[in-house]
Design an enzyme around this catalytic site. Structure first.
Site, PDB file in Angstrom:
ATOM      1  N   CYS A 111       0.846  -1.203   0.000  1.00 14.50           N
ATOM      2  CA  CYS A 111       0.000   0.000   0.000  1.00 14.50           C
ATOM      3  C   CYS A 111       0.878   1.250   0.000  1.00 14.50           C
ATOM      4  O   CYS A 111       0.910   2.002  -0.959  1.00 14.50           O
ATOM      5  CB  CYS A 111      -0.871   0.029   1.254  1.00 14.50           C
ATOM      6  SG  CYS A 111      -1.844  -1.420   1.489  1.00 14.50           S
TER       7      CYS A 111
HETATM    8  N1  SAJ Z   1       7.075   2.259   8.490  1.00 11.49           N
HETATM    9  C1  SAJ Z   1       8.171   3.031   8.881  1.00 11.49           C
HETATM   10  N2  SAJ Z   1       7.973   3.991   9.831  1.00 11.49           N
HETATM   11  C2  SAJ Z   1       6.746   4.224  10.401  1.00 11.49           C
HETATM   12  C3  SAJ Z   1       5.645   3.427   9.980  1.00 11.49           C
HETATM   13  C4  SAJ Z   1       5.831   2.447   9.028  1.00 11.49           C
HETATM   14  O1  SAJ Z   1       9.279   2.844   8.382  1.00 11.49           O
HETATM   15  O2  SAJ Z   1       6.637   5.095  11.263  1.00 11.49           O
HETATM   16  C5  SAJ Z   1       7.264   1.254   7.446  1.00 11.49           C
HETATM   17  C6  SAJ Z   1       6.903  -0.149   7.893  1.00 11.49           C
HETATM   18  O3  SAJ Z   1       8.013  -0.797   8.472  1.00 11.49           O
HETATM   19  C7  SAJ Z   1       6.503  -0.807   6.578  1.00 11.49           C
HETATM   20  C8  SAJ Z   1       5.909   0.341   5.783  1.00 11.49           C
HETATM   21  O4  SAJ Z   1       6.375   1.551   6.392  1.00 11.49           O
HETATM   22  O5  SAJ Z   1       7.627  -1.316   5.904  1.00 11.49           O
HETATM   23  C9  SAJ Z   1       4.395   0.338   5.775  1.00 11.49           C
HETATM   24  O6  SAJ Z   1       4.016   0.247   7.117  1.00 11.49           O
HETATM   25  P1  SAJ Z   1       2.482   0.508   7.611  1.00 11.49           P
HETATM   26  O7  SAJ Z   1       2.481   0.542   9.079  1.00 11.49           O
HETATM   27  O8  SAJ Z   1       1.929   1.652   6.874  1.00 11.49           O
HETATM   28  O9  SAJ Z   1       1.804  -0.857   7.237  1.00 11.49           O
HETATM   29  P2  SAJ Z   1       0.928  -1.244   6.001  1.00 11.49           P
HETATM   30  O10 SAJ Z   1       1.604  -1.146   4.695  1.00 11.49           O
HETATM   31  O11 SAJ Z   1       0.321  -2.551   6.345  1.00 11.49           O
HETATM   32  O12 SAJ Z   1      -0.143  -0.093   6.011  1.00 11.49           O
HETATM   33  C10 SAJ Z   1      -1.440  -0.392   6.344  1.00 11.49           C
HETATM   34  C11 SAJ Z   1      -2.165   0.544   5.465  1.00 11.49           C
HETATM   35  N3  SAJ Z   1      -3.501   0.071   5.255  1.00 11.49           N
HETATM   36  C12 SAJ Z   1      -4.033   0.229   4.023  1.00 11.49           C
HETATM   37  O13 SAJ Z   1      -3.472   0.801   3.129  1.00 11.49           O
HETATM   38  C13 SAJ Z   1      -5.355  -0.312   3.825  1.00 11.49           C
HETATM   39  C14 SAJ Z   1      -2.192   1.929   6.030  1.00 11.49           C
HETATM   40  O14 SAJ Z   1      -3.226   2.723   5.406  1.00 11.49           O
HETATM   41  C15 SAJ Z   1      -2.449   1.944   7.482  1.00 11.49           C
HETATM   42  O15 SAJ Z   1      -2.372   3.280   7.962  1.00 11.49           O
HETATM   43  C16 SAJ Z   1      -1.381   1.124   8.167  1.00 11.49           C
HETATM   44  O16 SAJ Z   1      -1.616  -0.215   7.718  1.00 11.49           O
HETATM   45  C17 SAJ Z   1      -1.490   1.221   9.688  1.00 11.49           C
HETATM   46  O17 SAJ Z   1      -2.099   2.192  10.163  1.00 11.49           O
HETATM   47  O18 SAJ Z   1      -0.888   0.386  10.353  1.00 11.49           O
END
Ligand code: SAJ
Length: 437
Positions: free
Chosen positions: A274
């Site tokens: 995403c």
């Molecule tokens: N990440 C960082 N630093 C942060 C947060 C995340 O490096 O502060 C990295 C994570 O390690 C990962 C990537 O970013 O590699 C994405 O992380 P994520 O927490 O956004 O996880 P996702 O990809 O599963 O995002 C989902 C998304 N859901 C959808 O798109 C439907 C996102 O919209 C949500 O906000 C997120 O989950 C969430 O809130 O956890």
């Protein structure tokens, strides 16, 4: 009674027959929610193995227990098939197929177009169609609507078409498909009315908006916000490194501000299907109207540079101990794209392993969720004995901080650790074996 009233009635008394196109981490939970609400649901997926597994009453999606699928299949509320012709008897269809990027970085709508070309053969008066796949504003109206109207049927009169962005966060327990507010925008007011009756009969909160484009854009704002803030905090890590300031301490201090600040953490790169991808759908669309989405381009540039930045950290750390990266044993801890899940998509660990190998390191990895890695030139198994692998590595690099690791033991056993996630916390800060991003 006109089509709208007839359909609304079917939604309210749950006699509408529902189909979910695409049974992945979005489609299967959605199928389960509608089935639990009392609709007869048919899941449609071209991968026969998924269809068979569901019909056997088991689940391949982390968030959906097998026994929940088994109960719904046994009671006849959920069935799966790869045969699109069942759509001729379906009233309500939700499209949950992937929207990846091509190698060129352009949107790949091939999955949406493939299911639309199947669906258009079966669209009939009284059908409602909702697209859930994340995509650029205008996709529903420009790509799906014309295909459905090839039948001669008229949107908003004969059939109804809307967009509702998926908000599934794999592994999350507090906000799931049924209770996460669901934005919904129709091609016409009647489309919104009918799709709202359908989604509102099974999901806790539906958030109606004035058009499909608003709903498409809301999703992109959500994920672009996240990607840009992660890019900003990754650049903060690089800047703090140049200034000799501990970025993790800076972030913790800033996070004490009770308002006007939102905590993001630096890391070894941006993974998942995403966050790294959705914003590029938006920047691509803007290019078609001669606008350059500079924030997105810059954040993407910084995020994609983090794997190389992490490998440079490993190289410099070994160098400080008079070791060359070339020929050193490097153990990568955690390869999933985020903690406590088994999903590898776009994981920065893949770039890190590739770069370490390119620089001549003897690379191994451990991940409790991922037993083997097959990706491009990578063909590896997770090490069986974690303790001995940590002890024998010249440098351990923590890429994904699964909560199941014993980080204190890892710190005691390792010679050197590059901690790209601050997994060691304060234990790591005052320890000269540890280097953090
Ligand atoms: N990440 C960082 N630093 C942060 C947060 C995340 O490096 O502060 C990295 C994570 O390690 C990962 C990537 O970013 O590699 C994405 O992380 P994520 O927490 O956004 O996880 P996702 O990809 O599963 O995002 C989902 C998304 N859901 C959808 O798109 C439907 C996102 O919209 C949500 O906000 C997120 O989950 C969430 O809130 O956890």
């Amino acid at each position: 009674m006109d089509q709208v009233q007839e359909l609304i009635k079917k939604m309210e008394n749950k006699t509408a027959r529902v189909a979910i196109l695409g049974l992945g981490y979005v489609g299967l939970p959605l199928a389960v929610v509608f089935a639990e609400a009392g609709f007869k649901v048919t899941g449609i997926d071209p991968i026969q193995a998924k269809v068979d597994q569901i019909n056997r009453g088991s689940s391949y999606v982390l968030d959906i227990p097998g026994e929940q699928v088994a109960k719904l299949v046994r009671s006849g509320y959920l069935t799966a098939t790869s045969d699109y012709s069942v759509l001729k008897d379906i009233d309500a269809v939700s499209i949950c197929v992937p929207t990846p990027l091509r190698k060129t970085g352009d949107p790949d709508l091939s999955f949406i177009l493939a299911v639309s070309d199947s669906l258009k053969q079966y669209v009939h008066p009284g059908m409602v169609i909702v697209l859930e796949s994340t995509t650029y504003p205008g996709t529903t109206r420009e790509m799906i609507l014309p295909r459905m109207e090839e039948s001669g049927l008229k949107v908003g009169r004969d059939f109804f078409l809307a967009f509702s962005p998926e908000r599934v966060d794999p592994g999350r327990k507090d906000w799931t498909t049924i209770n996460t507010p669901k934005v919904l925008g129709g091609i016409t007011p009647a489309c919104l009315q009918v799709s709202k009756a359908w989604y509102g009969s099974a999901l806790k909160t539906v958030v109606p908006v004035s058009s499909a484009e608003v709903a498409e854009m809301a999703k992109l704002l959500e994920n672009t916000f996240r990607m840009i803030n992660i890019g900003m905090v990754n650049e903060m890590a690089i800047m703090c490194d140049r200034l000799g300031v501990d970025v993790w301490e800076v972030i913790e201090a800033a996070a004490t501000k009770p308002f006007g600040y939102m905590k993001f953490l630096p890391g070894p790169g941006l993974g998942g299907h995403c966050i790294p991808i959705d914003p590029l759908y938006l920047s691509w669309k803007l290019k078609t109207v001669n606008y350059s989405a500079r924030f997105i381009e810059l954040a993407s540039e910084i995020n994609t540079s983090m794997p190389r930045y992490t490998v440079t950290k490993v190289q410099d750390t070994l160098n400080q101990h008079k070791k060359a990266l070339n020929g050193s044993k490097v153990l990568v801890i955690g390869v999933a794209y985020k903690p406590d899940i088994d999903d590898l998509r776009e994981s920065p660990a893949l770039d890190i392993i590739h770069l370490l190998g390119q620089k001549g390191a003897e690379v191994s990895y451990h991940d409790p969720y991922i037993a083997s890695l097959r990706h491009e030139d990578i063909n590896m198994e997770s090490v069986a004995d974690l303790e001995s692998a940590v002890k024998s590595a010249d440098c351990v690099v923590i890429v994904t901080n699964h909560s199941s690791y014993d980080y204190k033991k890892m710190l005691a056993d390792a010679r050197l650790i590059v901690d790209a996630r601050n997994a060691l916390g304060l234990h790591g800060q005052a320890n000269d074996k540890v280097v953090r991003l």
